[in-house]
Design a protein around this motif. Structure first.
Motif, PDB file in Angstrom:
ATOM      1  N   GLY A  59     -23.694  28.552  47.278  1.00  0.00           N
ATOM      2  CA  GLY A  59     -22.377  29.548  47.506  1.00  0.00           C
ATOM      3  C   GLY A  59     -22.148  28.978  48.873  1.00  0.00           C
ATOM      4  N   SER A  60     -20.697  29.948  49.578  1.00  0.00           N
ATOM      5  CA  SER A  60     -20.539  29.408  50.604  1.00  0.00           C
ATOM      6  C   SER A  60     -21.070  30.043  51.842  1.00  0.00           C
ATOM      7  CB  SER A  60     -19.699  29.781  51.003  1.00  0.00           C
ATOM      8  OG  SER A  60     -18.833  31.588  50.491  1.00  0.00           O
ATOM      9  N   GLY A  61     -21.420  30.004  53.125  1.00  0.00           N
ATOM     10  CA  GLY A  61     -21.538  30.127  54.236  1.00  0.00           C
ATOM     11  C   GLY A  61     -21.661  32.043  54.637  1.00  0.00           C
ATOM     12  N   PRO A  62     -21.763  32.486  55.610  1.00  0.00           N
ATOM     13  CA  PRO A  62     -21.706  33.512  56.098  1.00  0.00           C
ATOM     14  C   PRO A  62     -19.896  33.396  56.359  1.00  0.00           C
ATOM     15  CG  PRO A  62     -22.908  32.761  57.379  1.00  0.00           C
ATOM     16  CD  PRO A  62     -22.851  31.489  56.900  1.00  0.00           C
ATOM     17  N   GLU A  63     -19.884  34.650  56.796  1.00  0.00           N
ATOM     18  CA  GLU A  63     -18.084  35.338  57.074  1.00  0.00           C
ATOM     19  C   GLU A  63     -18.522  34.859  58.576  1.00  0.00           C
ATOM     20  OE1 GLU A  63     -14.485  35.822  57.266  1.00  0.00           O
ATOM     21  OE2 GLU A  63     -15.385  35.863  55.866  1.00  0.00           O
ATOM     22  N   LEU A  64     -17.520  34.076  58.877  1.00  0.00           N
ATOM     23  CA  LEU A  64     -17.607  34.012  60.945  1.00  0.00           C
ATOM     24  C   LEU A  64     -17.193  34.650  61.917  1.00  0.00           C
ATOM     25  CD1 LEU A  64     -17.256  29.871  60.303  1.00  0.00           C
ATOM     26  CD2 LEU A  64     -18.813  31.170  60.658  1.00  0.00           C
ATOM     27  N   GLY A  65     -16.040  35.759  61.030  1.00  0.00           N
ATOM     28  CA  GLY A  65     -15.371  37.078  61.602  1.00  0.00           C
ATOM     29  C   GLY A  65     -15.166  36.345  62.482  1.00  0.00           C
ATOM     30  N   ARG A  66     -13.916  37.197  63.808  1.00  0.00           N
ATOM     31  CA  ARG A  66     -13.335  37.160  64.518  1.00  0.00           C
ATOM     32  C   ARG A  66     -14.038  37.276  65.524  1.00  0.00           C
ATOM     33  NH1 ARG A  66      -7.854  37.632  62.547  1.00  0.00           N
ATOM     34  NH2 ARG A  66      -7.027  38.333  64.872  1.00  0.00           N
ATOM     35  N   ARG A  67     -14.553  35.294  65.927  1.00  0.00           N
ATOM     36  CA  ARG A  67     -14.882  35.111  67.100  1.00  0.00           C
ATOM     37  C   ARG A  67     -14.333  34.098  67.247  1.00  0.00           C
ATOM     38  NH1 ARG A  67     -21.093  35.950  66.165  1.00  0.00           N
ATOM     39  NH2 ARG A  67     -21.133  34.399  68.737  1.00  0.00           N
ATOM     40  N   ALA A  68     -14.215  33.080  68.840  1.00  0.00           N
ATOM     41  CA  ALA A  68     -13.592  31.785  69.134  1.00  0.00           C
ATOM     42  C   ALA A  68     -14.669  30.938  68.634  1.00  0.00           C
ATOM     43  CB  ALA A  68     -13.576  31.847  70.634  1.00  0.00           C
ATOM     44  N   LEU A  69     -14.706  29.994  68.157  1.00  0.00           N
ATOM     45  CA  LEU A  69     -15.475  28.693  67.428  1.00  0.00           C
ATOM     46  C   LEU A  69     -15.321  27.705  67.657  1.00  0.00           C
ATOM     47  CD1 LEU A  69     -14.451  29.707  63.542  1.00  0.00           C
ATOM     48  CD2 LEU A  69     -16.466  30.154  64.525  1.00  0.00           C
ATOM     49  N   VAL A  70     -16.710  27.395  68.111  1.00  0.00           N
ATOM     50  CA  VAL A  70     -17.003  25.363  68.342  1.00  0.00           C
ATOM     51  C   VAL A  70     -16.894  24.719  67.008  1.00  0.00           C
ATOM     52  CG1 VAL A  70     -17.626  23.802  69.041  1.00  0.00           C
ATOM     53  CG2 VAL A  70     -17.375  25.536  70.611  1.00  0.00           C
ATOM     54  N   VAL A  71     -16.298  24.017  66.329  1.00  0.00           N
ATOM     55  CA  VAL A  71     -16.417  23.245  65.123  1.00  0.00           C
ATOM     56  C   VAL A  71     -16.533  21.761  65.449  1.00  0.00           C
ATOM     57  CG1 VAL A  71     -15.731  23.135  62.702  1.00  0.00           C
ATOM     58  CG2 VAL A  71     -15.268  25.430  64.307  1.00  0.00           C
ATOM     59  N   ASP A  72     -18.077  21.740  65.041  1.00  0.00           N
ATOM     60  CA  ASP A  72     -17.932  20.192  65.733  1.00  0.00           C
ATOM     61  C   ASP A  72     -18.574  19.472  63.610  1.00  0.00           C
ATOM     62  OD1 ASP A  72     -19.336  17.916  66.950  1.00  0.00           O
ATOM     63  OD2 ASP A  72     -21.347  18.572  65.766  1.00  0.00           O
ATOM     64  N   PHE A  73     -17.883  18.577  63.400  1.00  0.00           N
ATOM     65  CA  PHE A  73     -17.892  17.934  61.981  1.00  0.00           C
ATOM     66  C   PHE A  73     -18.816  16.554  62.897  1.00  0.00           C
ATOM     67  CE2 PHE A  73     -14.084  19.895  61.534  1.00  0.00           C
ATOM     68  CZ  PHE A  73     -14.116  20.319  60.667  1.00  0.00           C
ATOM     69  N   PHE A  74     -20.098  16.128  62.197  1.00  0.00           N
ATOM     70  CA  PHE A  74     -20.665  15.249  61.810  1.00  0.00           C
ATOM     71  C   PHE A  74     -21.401  15.033  60.762  1.00  0.00           C
ATOM     72  CE2 PHE A  74     -23.216  18.862  61.720  1.00  0.00           C
ATOM     73  CZ  PHE A  74     -24.666  18.337  60.810  1.00  0.00           C
ATOM     74  N   ALA A  75     -22.297  13.915  60.609  1.00  0.00           N
ATOM     75  CA  ALA A  75     -22.987  13.175  59.901  1.00  0.00           C
ATOM     76  C   ALA A  75     -24.014  12.647  60.337  1.00  0.00           C
ATOM     77  CB  ALA A  75     -21.889  12.889  58.576  1.00  0.00           C
ATOM     78  N   SER A  76     -25.074  12.212  59.655  1.00  0.00           N
ATOM     79  CA  SER A  76     -26.581  11.702  59.960  1.00  0.00           C
ATOM     80  C   SER A  76     -26.115   9.866  59.885  1.00  0.00           C
ATOM     81  CB  SER A  76     -27.842  12.241  58.596  1.00  0.00           C
ATOM     82  OG  SER A  76     -27.373  10.960  57.222  1.00  0.00           O
ATOM     83  N   TRP A  77     -25.546   9.645  59.126  1.00  0.00           N
ATOM     84  CA  TRP A  77     -25.275   7.866  59.618  1.00  0.00           C
ATOM     85  C   TRP A  77     -24.498   7.700  60.543  1.00  0.00           C
ATOM     86  CZ3 TRP A  77     -20.021   8.117  59.350  1.00  0.00           C
ATOM     87  CH2 TRP A  77     -19.756   8.843  58.767  1.00  0.00           C
ATOM     88  N   CYS A  78     -23.814   8.756  61.018  1.00  0.00           N
ATOM     89  CA  CYS A  78     -22.854   8.362  62.860  1.00  0.00           C
ATOM     90  C   CYS A  78     -23.870   8.373  63.831  1.00  0.00           C
ATOM     91  CB  CYS A  78     -22.461   9.727  62.798  1.00  0.00           C
ATOM     92  SG  CYS A  78     -21.302   9.995  64.521  1.00  0.00           S
ATOM     93  N   ALA A  79     -24.363   7.831  64.299  1.00  0.00           N
ATOM     94  CA  ALA A  79     -25.298   7.108  65.083  1.00  0.00           C
ATOM     95  C   ALA A  79     -24.733   8.066  66.861  1.00  0.00           C
ATOM     96  CB  ALA A  79     -25.161   5.428  65.952  1.00  0.00           C
ATOM     97  N   GLU A  80     -23.594   8.299  67.034  1.00  0.00           N
ATOM     98  CA  GLU A  80     -22.941   8.734  67.521  1.00  0.00           C
ATOM     99  C   GLU A  80     -23.072  10.510  67.308  1.00  0.00           C
ATOM    100  OE1 GLU A  80     -21.648   7.657  70.691  1.00  0.00           O
ATOM    101  OE2 GLU A  80     -22.003   5.838  69.841  1.00  0.00           O
TER     102      GLU A  80
END
Length: 183
Positions: A59-80
């Protein structure tokens, strides 16, 4: 796209976190224009995050609503990405209520490792899983980590590429009224 993401992550790891210098320190908070790193331009409508919780049921995660967001794209295979998680977790723990942090584990064959890395780094903010990388593609993510600041109205304010310290994140957010009151 996925192959390019993997190659860029490997190069970023090899360079020891210097990929953000390709944008330049003065480039923090600027658009992606001219960087060759992709990303949505400031002012663009941010895609809706309709992804499952990382390590959670379907299923999908919760509704994020009308708030400012910091969205960080990452992965476990990425050392940085792994190196940056603690910095972002510290900033998120001090963030005002009007801003919400969201991590998006991207094209990761081992999402449980990503969840473990995030928890070990002190991450307590919402974590979502983009198993196929389709959400990252919609956000035009071409290098990991990539971090977006999105307004309450759903518009991209700014994007950062590569690993950053807590102080760099706080300086970036301060440009967008980090210390404002409300919400």
């Amino acid at each position: 796209m996925f192959l390019l993401l993997c190659v860029l992550a490997a190069v970023a790891g090899f360079l020891g976190g210097r990929i953000w210098l390709a944008v330049g320190q003065s480039g923090m908070g600027s658009s992606s224009a001219g960087t060759g790193l992709g990303g949505l331009d400031p002012g663009a409508r941010a895609p809706r995050l309709a992804l499952p919780l990382l390590g959670g049921p379907g299923g999908s995660g919760p509704e994020l609503g009308r708030r400012a967001l910091v969205v960080d794209f990452f992965a476990s295979w990425c050392a940085e990405c792994r190196a940056e998680l603690g910095s972002l977790a510290r900033v998120a723990s001090r963030a005002p209520k009007w801003i919400r942090f969201v991590g998006v584990d991207t094209a990761d064959s081992n999402p449980q490792a990503a969840l473990k890395d995030a928890r070990s780094a002190g991450v307590s903010y919402l974590l979502l899983e983009d198993k196929s990388g389709a959400e990252a593609a919609a956000w035009r993510v071409e290098v990991l980590p990539t971090t977006y600041l999105v307004s309450e109205a759903g518009r991209v304010l700014s994007v950062l590429y590569g690993r950053h310290s807590s102080a760099q994140f706080e300086g970036w957010l301060a440009q967008y009224h980090w210390g404002r009151t409300g919400g």
